[in-house]
Design a protein around this motif. Structure first.
Motif, PDB file in Angstrom:
ATOM      1  N   PHE A  15       0.843  -1.188   0.000  1.00 13.67           N
ATOM      2  CA  PHE A  15       0.000   0.000   0.000  1.00 13.67           C
ATOM      3  C   PHE A  15       0.882   1.243   0.000  1.00 13.67           C
ATOM      4  N   LEU A  16       0.349   2.350  -0.492  1.00 12.63           N
ATOM      5  CA  LEU A  16       1.071   3.611  -0.564  1.00 12.63           C
ATOM      6  C   LEU A  16       0.373   4.638   0.303  1.00 12.63           C
ATOM      7  N   THR A  17       1.136   5.276   1.194  1.00 10.21           N
ATOM      8  CA  THR A  17       0.541   6.275   2.080  1.00 10.21           C
ATOM      9  C   THR A  17       0.288   7.578   1.331  1.00 10.21           C
ATOM     10  N   ALA A  18      -0.559   8.410   1.910  1.00  6.66           N
ATOM     11  CA  ALA A  18      -0.766   9.763   1.397  1.00  6.66           C
ATOM     12  C   ALA A  18       0.442  10.625   1.761  1.00  6.66           C
ATOM     13  N   CYS A  22       7.742  15.748   5.654  1.00  2.00           N
ATOM     14  CA  CYS A  22       8.925  14.940   5.932  1.00  2.00           C
ATOM     15  C   CYS A  22       9.504  15.322   7.293  1.00  2.00           C
ATOM     16  N   PRO A  23       9.791  14.345   8.159  1.00  9.09           N
ATOM     17  CA  PRO A  23      10.352  14.651   9.476  1.00  9.09           C
ATOM     18  C   PRO A  23      11.852  14.934   9.441  1.00  9.09           C
ATOM     19  N   TYR A  24      12.500  14.739   8.296  1.00  9.92           N
ATOM     20  CA  TYR A  24      13.948  14.866   8.211  1.00  9.92           C
ATOM     21  C   TYR A  24      14.417  16.075   7.407  1.00  9.92           C
ATOM     22  N   LEU A  25      13.690  16.430   6.349  1.00 14.17           N
ATOM     23  CA  LEU A  25      14.102  17.522   5.481  1.00 14.17           C
ATOM     24  C   LEU A  25      12.974  18.556   5.398  1.00 14.17           C
ATOM     25  N   GLU A  26      13.259  19.733   5.879  1.00 12.67           N
ATOM     26  CA  GLU A  26      12.241  20.786   5.959  1.00 12.67           C
ATOM     27  C   GLU A  26      11.743  21.164   4.571  1.00 12.67           C
ATOM     28  N   GLY A  27      10.421  21.326   4.477  1.00 17.41           N
ATOM     29  CA  GLY A  27       9.814  21.772   3.235  1.00 17.41           C
ATOM     30  C   GLY A  27       9.536  20.674   2.231  1.00 17.41           C
ATOM     31  N   ARG A  28       9.839  19.418   2.583  1.00 17.77           N
ATOM     32  CA  ARG A  28       9.584  18.312   1.663  1.00 17.77           C
ATOM     33  C   ARG A  28       8.456  17.431   2.189  1.00 17.77           C
ATOM     34  N   MET A  29       7.886  16.678   1.264  1.00 18.56           N
ATOM     35  CA  MET A  29       6.810  15.749   1.615  1.00 18.56           C
ATOM     36  C   MET A  29       7.322  14.320   1.448  1.00 18.56           C
ATOM     37  N   GLU A  30       6.778  13.431   2.275  1.00 17.12           N
ATOM     38  CA  GLU A  30       7.188  12.033   2.181  1.00 17.12           C
ATOM     39  C   GLU A  30       5.985  11.127   1.924  1.00 17.12           C
ATOM     40  N   ARG A  31       6.259  10.010   1.274  1.00 15.83           N
ATOM     41  CA  ARG A  31       5.290   8.930   1.116  1.00 15.83           C
ATOM     42  C   ARG A  31       6.030   7.628   1.370  1.00 15.83           C
ATOM     43  N   LYS A  32       5.285   6.625   1.799  1.00 13.08           N
ATOM     44  CA  LYS A  32       5.883   5.320   2.064  1.00 13.08           C
ATOM     45  C   LYS A  32       5.060   4.232   1.383  1.00 13.08           C
ATOM     46  N   ILE A  33       5.742   3.207   0.915  1.00 15.71           N
ATOM     47  CA  ILE A  33       5.084   1.983   0.489  1.00 15.71           C
ATOM     48  C   ILE A  33       5.269   0.978   1.617  1.00 15.71           C
ATOM     49  N   PHE A  34       4.214   0.241   1.950  1.00 14.17           N
ATOM     50  CA  PHE A  34       4.310  -0.648   3.108  1.00 14.17           C
ATOM     51  C   PHE A  34       3.460  -1.887   2.928  1.00 14.17           C
ATOM     52  N   THR A  35       3.775  -2.884   3.740  1.00 13.66           N
ATOM     53  CA  THR A  35       2.983  -4.104   3.801  1.00 13.66           C
ATOM     54  C   THR A  35       2.996  -4.607   5.232  1.00 13.66           C
ATOM     55  N   GLU A  67       7.973  11.093  -4.318  1.00 16.92           N
ATOM     56  CA  GLU A  67       7.929  11.362  -5.752  1.00 16.92           C
ATOM     57  C   GLU A  67       9.074  12.249  -6.218  1.00 16.92           C
ATOM     58  N   MET A  68       9.501  13.210  -5.366  1.00 11.68           N
ATOM     59  CA  MET A  68      10.486  14.203  -5.796  1.00 11.68           C
ATOM     60  C   MET A  68      11.795  14.125  -5.019  1.00 11.68           C
ATOM     61  N   CYS A  69      12.005  13.060  -4.276  1.00 11.64           N
ATOM     62  CA  CYS A  69      13.183  12.997  -3.416  1.00 11.64           C
ATOM     63  C   CYS A  69      13.616  11.546  -3.230  1.00 11.64           C
ATOM     64  N   SER A  70      14.932  11.340  -3.192  1.00 13.68           N
ATOM     65  CA  SER A  70      15.471  10.000  -2.926  1.00 13.68           C
ATOM     66  C   SER A  70      16.589  10.086  -1.891  1.00 13.68           C
ATOM     67  N   ALA A  71      16.455  11.015  -0.945  1.00 13.36           N
ATOM     68  CA  ALA A  71      17.518  11.242   0.034  1.00 13.36           C
ATOM     69  C   ALA A  71      17.641  10.104   1.046  1.00 13.36           C
TER      70      ALA A  71
END
Length: 258
Positions: A15-18, A22-35, A67-71
């Protein structure tokens, strides 16, 4: 979103989260794939997915899917190549009298009391603040398969640190650690990592997995101090290279301008 992959005779849904902040990089958004993993295949799936860049939290295995980050990059220490720095040798010496006690992954009140002190002192405004004992038991016991809660006690038998550890086919994965907040000078968080490098070496296990290293995040800078550190790239695991002098000068210029 639902993705299926065959594992033995069952389908594993992902599943993919909304997007969230991001808790690590200010001003960015995060999504996670999980099972979610459970049952007799938990250890097998944990091994496979950890090597593919996933991380376990209770019975959930997740990986960043921004989508826009691979840090965020999975990080591990190759045990045979690791050489402690002078500072790390001092940490090992300072804590040499501690007793390591691997325990079954079962929540105990003494451990919860230590976690509560740690969270109140270090993460009072974090997501884990206000955990009760039942939350703690879920964190320790849910999804635990080939998992230990390793205690560290001083010469008086006092519990001063714990780490939840998954044993993988090729090493230890450090899931979560907490320690006495009044012992900052002892660098207990660093000692737990260093001690598990020594533990892995004694058991002929090649790696210690540290979760994610996030380039540009002050919270995650400490992981790069364990050299050499390997990070997972699309083409596979590679040794993290120190920044060049030009990169250091560029970073300094940015800092000065801010």
């Amino acid at each position: 979103m639902l993705v299926t992959r065959p594992f033995a005779t069952r389908q594993l849904p992902f599943f993919l989260t909304a997007p969230t902040a991001c808790p690590y990089l200010e001003g960015r958004m995060e999504r996670k794939i999980f099972t979610r993993v459970d049952g007799e295949q938990t250890a097998h799936l944990n091994n496979i997915l950890t090597h593919a860049g996933f991380r376990r939290s209770q019975s959930i295995l997740y990986r960043p899917a921004c989508e826009m980050c691979s840090a965020c990059k999975s990080a591990r220490i190759p045990v045979s190549e690791f050489k402690p720095s002078r500072t790390q040798r001092r940490v090992l010496k300072r804590n040499a009298g501690l007793l390591r006690l691997p325990r079954p992954a079962e929540a105990m009140p003494e451990q919860f009391a230590l976690l509560s002190r740690y969270l109140n002192a270090r993460h009072g405004d974090g997501d884990m603040a206000g955990m009760d004992f039942f939350d703690f038991a879920s964190m320790i016991e849910d999804g635990a398969e080939h998992t230990e809660l390793v205690e560290y006690r001083d010469a008086h038998g006092q519990l001063i640190a714990c780490v939840l550890v998954d044993r993988l086919i090729d090493g230890f994965s450090l899931v979560y650690s907490f320690f006495a907040p009044d012992r900052d000078k002892d660098s207990l968080g660093a000692y737990i990592i260093l001690d598990h490098i020594e533990r892995a070496r004694a058991e002929n296990l090649p790696f210690v997995y540290l979760g994610y290293w996030v380039q540009g995040s002050p919270k995650m800078d400490y992981k790069a101090h364990y050299k050499p550190l390997e990070v997972l790239e699309p083409e596979g695991w590679r040794t993290l290279q120190p920044p060049s002098h030009a990169q250091e000068r560029s970073k300094a210029d940015i800092t000065d301008k801010n």
